[in-house]
Design a protein around this motif. Sequence first.
Motif, PDB file in Angstrom:
ATOM      1  N   ASP A   8       0.640  -1.154   0.342  1.00 46.70           N
ATOM      2  CA  ASP A   8      -0.093   0.344  -0.161  1.00 46.70           C
ATOM      3  C   ASP A   8       0.706   1.074  -0.043  1.00 46.70           C
ATOM      4  O   ASP A   8       0.904   1.971  -0.505  1.00 46.70           O
ATOM      5  CB  ASP A   8      -0.936   0.095   1.094  1.00 46.70           C
ATOM      6  CG  ASP A   8      -1.641  -0.986   1.478  1.00 46.70           C
ATOM      7  OD1 ASP A   8      -1.836  -1.346   0.057  1.00 46.70           O
ATOM      8  OD2 ASP A   8      -2.382  -1.410   2.146  1.00 46.70           O
ATOM      9  N   THR A   9       2.571   1.707   0.660  1.00 43.62           N
ATOM     10  CA  THR A   9       2.941   2.966   0.484  1.00 43.62           C
ATOM     11  C   THR A   9       3.240   3.022  -0.487  1.00 43.62           C
ATOM     12  O   THR A   9       3.075   4.063  -0.951  1.00 43.62           O
ATOM     13  CB  THR A   9       3.845   2.169   1.970  1.00 43.62           C
ATOM     14  OG1 THR A   9       3.181   2.092   2.669  1.00 43.62           O
ATOM     15  CG2 THR A   9       5.016   3.033   2.091  1.00 43.62           C
ATOM     16  N   ILE A  10       4.208   1.773  -1.684  1.00 46.82           N
ATOM     17  CA  ILE A  10       4.112   2.040  -2.524  1.00 46.82           C
ATOM     18  C   ILE A  10       3.500   2.214  -3.233  1.00 46.82           C
ATOM     19  O   ILE A  10       3.719   3.956  -4.545  1.00 46.82           O
ATOM     20  CB  ILE A  10       5.247   0.759  -3.607  1.00 46.82           C
ATOM     21  CG1 ILE A  10       6.222   0.457  -2.168  1.00 46.82           C
ATOM     22  CG2 ILE A  10       6.060   0.856  -4.166  1.00 46.82           C
ATOM     23  CD1 ILE A  10       6.733  -1.852  -2.606  1.00 46.82           C
ATOM     24  N   LEU A  11       2.317   2.192  -3.301  1.00 46.69           N
ATOM     25  CA  LEU A  11       1.075   2.661  -4.417  1.00 46.69           C
ATOM     26  C   LEU A  11       0.962   4.042  -4.584  1.00 46.69           C
ATOM     27  O   LEU A  11       0.897   4.570  -4.926  1.00 46.69           O
ATOM     28  CB  LEU A  11      -0.211   1.362  -4.378  1.00 46.69           C
ATOM     29  CG  LEU A  11      -1.624   1.627  -5.017  1.00 46.69           C
ATOM     30  CD1 LEU A  11      -1.086   1.517  -6.692  1.00 46.69           C
ATOM     31  CD2 LEU A  11      -2.505   0.853  -5.012  1.00 46.69           C
ATOM     32  N   TRP A  12       0.814   4.267  -2.852  1.00 48.24           N
ATOM     33  CA  TRP A  12       0.421   5.926  -2.496  1.00 48.24           C
ATOM     34  C   TRP A  12       1.453   6.533  -2.538  1.00 48.24           C
ATOM     35  O   TRP A  12       1.982   7.497  -3.023  1.00 48.24           O
ATOM     36  CB  TRP A  12      -0.202   6.062  -0.539  1.00 48.24           C
ATOM     37  CG  TRP A  12      -0.842   5.621  -0.288  1.00 48.24           C
ATOM     38  CD1 TRP A  12      -1.889   3.941   0.256  1.00 48.24           C
ATOM     39  CD2 TRP A  12      -2.638   5.986  -1.083  1.00 48.24           C
ATOM     40  NE1 TRP A  12      -3.236   4.286   0.405  1.00 48.24           N
ATOM     41  CE2 TRP A  12      -3.439   5.295  -0.578  1.00 48.24           C
ATOM     42  CE3 TRP A  12      -2.970   7.320  -1.913  1.00 48.24           C
ATOM     43  CZ2 TRP A  12      -4.853   5.958  -0.720  1.00 48.24           C
ATOM     44  CZ3 TRP A  12      -4.164   7.848  -1.880  1.00 48.24           C
ATOM     45  CH2 TRP A  12      -4.941   7.109  -1.416  1.00 48.24           C
ATOM     46  N   VAL A  13       3.298   6.108  -2.400  1.00 44.88           N
ATOM     47  CA  VAL A  13       3.953   6.821  -3.231  1.00 44.88           C
ATOM     48  C   VAL A  13       3.949   7.580  -4.625  1.00 44.88           C
ATOM     49  O   VAL A  13       4.398   8.605  -4.706  1.00 44.88           O
ATOM     50  CB  VAL A  13       5.207   6.624  -2.308  1.00 44.88           C
ATOM     51  CG1 VAL A  13       6.851   6.651  -3.161  1.00 44.88           C
ATOM     52  CG2 VAL A  13       5.064   6.437  -0.702  1.00 44.88           C
ATOM     53  N   GLY A  40       4.151  15.425  -8.774  1.00 48.85           N
ATOM     54  CA  GLY A  40       4.413  16.206  -9.835  1.00 48.85           C
ATOM     55  C   GLY A  40       4.383  16.873 -10.207  1.00 48.85           C
ATOM     56  O   GLY A  40       4.657  17.616 -11.253  1.00 48.85           O
ATOM     57  N   LEU A  41       3.205  16.352 -11.354  1.00 47.11           N
ATOM     58  CA  LEU A  41       2.601  17.403 -11.714  1.00 47.11           C
ATOM     59  C   LEU A  41       2.076  18.534 -11.601  1.00 47.11           C
ATOM     60  O   LEU A  41       1.818  19.188 -12.643  1.00 47.11           O
ATOM     61  CB  LEU A  41       1.160  16.404 -12.684  1.00 47.11           C
ATOM     62  CG  LEU A  41       1.427  15.137 -13.839  1.00 47.11           C
ATOM     63  CD1 LEU A  41       0.218  14.568 -13.630  1.00 47.11           C
ATOM     64  CD2 LEU A  41       1.673  15.419 -14.679  1.00 47.11           C
ATOM     65  N   LEU A  42       1.372  18.640 -10.283  1.00 43.50           N
ATOM     66  CA  LEU A  42       1.467  19.550  -9.637  1.00 43.50           C
ATOM     67  C   LEU A  42       2.516  20.941  -9.632  1.00 43.50           C
ATOM     68  O   LEU A  42       2.306  21.963 -10.704  1.00 43.50           O
ATOM     69  CB  LEU A  42       0.700  20.139  -8.696  1.00 43.50           C
ATOM     70  CG  LEU A  42      -0.368  19.430  -8.506  1.00 43.50           C
ATOM     71  CD1 LEU A  42      -0.859  19.317  -7.069  1.00 43.50           C
ATOM     72  CD2 LEU A  42      -1.664  20.305  -9.741  1.00 43.50           C
ATOM     73  N   GLY A  43       3.718  19.876  -9.646  1.00 39.29           N
ATOM     74  CA  GLY A  43       4.915  20.856  -9.784  1.00 39.29           C
ATOM     75  C   GLY A  43       5.417  21.328 -10.730  1.00 39.29           C
ATOM     76  O   GLY A  43       5.472  22.115 -11.092  1.00 39.29           O
ATOM     77  N   THR A  81       9.328  13.329 -14.543  1.00 43.62           N
ATOM     78  CA  THR A  81       7.730  13.943 -12.722  1.00 43.62           C
ATOM     79  C   THR A  81       7.458  13.482 -11.742  1.00 43.62           C
ATOM     80  O   THR A  81       6.995  13.941 -10.950  1.00 43.62           O
ATOM     81  CB  THR A  81       6.384  14.898 -14.044  1.00 43.62           C
ATOM     82  OG1 THR A  81       7.073  15.104 -15.588  1.00 43.62           O
ATOM     83  CG2 THR A  81       5.653  15.134 -13.718  1.00 43.62           C
ATOM     84  N   VAL A  82       7.281  11.715 -12.443  1.00 42.33           N
ATOM     85  CA  VAL A  82       6.537  11.014 -10.782  1.00 42.33           C
ATOM     86  C   VAL A  82       8.122  11.431 -10.431  1.00 42.33           C
ATOM     87  O   VAL A  82       7.971  11.181  -8.894  1.00 42.33           O
ATOM     88  CB  VAL A  82       6.729  10.210 -11.133  1.00 42.33           C
ATOM     89  CG1 VAL A  82       6.143   8.865 -10.243  1.00 42.33           C
ATOM     90  CG2 VAL A  82       5.100   9.882 -12.215  1.00 42.33           C
ATOM     91  N   LEU A  83       9.090  11.041 -10.825  1.00 40.87           N
ATOM     92  CA  LEU A  83      10.639  11.348  -9.020  1.00 40.87           C
ATOM     93  C   LEU A  83      10.610  12.301  -8.706  1.00 40.87           C
ATOM     94  O   LEU A  83      10.872  12.455  -8.122  1.00 40.87           O
ATOM     95  CB  LEU A  83      11.866  10.453 -10.641  1.00 40.87           C
ATOM     96  CG  LEU A  83      11.956   8.996 -10.458  1.00 40.87           C
ATOM     97  CD1 LEU A  83      12.828   9.319 -11.398  1.00 40.87           C
ATOM     98  CD2 LEU A  83      11.813   8.333  -9.399  1.00 40.87           C
ATOM     99  N   CYS A  84      10.064  13.903  -9.666  1.00 42.37           N
ATOM    100  CA  CYS A  84      10.314  14.588  -8.999  1.00 42.37           C
ATOM    101  C   CYS A  84       9.463  15.153  -7.781  1.00 42.37           C
ATOM    102  O   CYS A  84       9.959  15.189  -7.244  1.00 42.37           O
ATOM    103  CB  CYS A  84      10.146  15.690 -10.243  1.00 42.37           C
ATOM    104  SG  CYS A  84      12.039  15.828 -10.917  1.00 42.37           S
ATOM    105  N   GLY A  85       8.813  15.285  -8.453  1.00 43.14           N
ATOM    106  CA  GLY A  85       7.018  14.516  -7.777  1.00 43.14           C
ATOM    107  C   GLY A  85       7.029  13.418  -6.555  1.00 43.14           C
ATOM    108  O   GLY A  85       7.233  13.550  -5.424  1.00 43.14           O
ATOM    109  N   ILE A  86       7.710  12.070  -6.227  1.00 50.68           N
ATOM    110  CA  ILE A  86       8.282  11.991  -5.023  1.00 50.68           C
ATOM    111  C   ILE A  86       9.080  12.350  -4.540  1.00 50.68           C
ATOM    112  O   ILE A  86       9.338  12.647  -3.212  1.00 50.68           O
ATOM    113  CB  ILE A  86       8.995  10.239  -5.366  1.00 50.68           C
ATOM    114  CG1 ILE A  86       7.610   9.144  -6.346  1.00 50.68           C
ATOM    115  CG2 ILE A  86       9.412   9.573  -4.413  1.00 50.68           C
ATOM    116  CD1 ILE A  86       8.074   8.179  -6.920  1.00 50.68           C
ATOM    117  N   GLY A  87      10.441  13.024  -5.316  1.00 52.49           N
ATOM    118  CA  GLY A  87      11.160  13.936  -4.396  1.00 52.49           C
ATOM    119  C   GLY A  87      10.882  14.558  -3.322  1.00 52.49           C
ATOM    120  O   GLY A  87      11.263  15.442  -2.959  1.00 52.49           O
ATOM    121  N   GLY A  88       9.510  15.347  -4.156  1.00 46.87           N
ATOM    122  CA  GLY A  88       9.103  16.920  -3.786  1.00 46.87           C
ATOM    123  C   GLY A  88       8.049  16.287  -2.327  1.00 46.87           C
ATOM    124  O   GLY A  88       8.254  17.223  -1.426  1.00 46.87           O
TER     125      GLY A  88
END
Length: 91
Positions: free
Chosen positions: A2-7, A15-18, A34-41
Amino acid sequence: MDTILWVLLGGAVVGLLGKFIAPGDRDNIPLWLTVLCGIGGMLIGNWAYAQVFDPETARIDWWRHTWQVVTAAILVMLAAGITGATGPSRR
């Protein structure tokens, strides 16, 4: 699991908002970046927020999410600059 899915879902949204609030044309970086930037964000934004404010809240913490999106926007700008994907040239 579940944690992986939520991340992944949260990383995609943040990422899309950023990417949306990043200044300039940042549409040429791929979705996975973009997703990696979102996870990092999400991770860096949470950490920075916890350093300044009390992270324990019982309701939705909009300021923390704002920090996450702004951090993701900075990461999107960095990723676009590193990969050279700054959008179509305007001559």
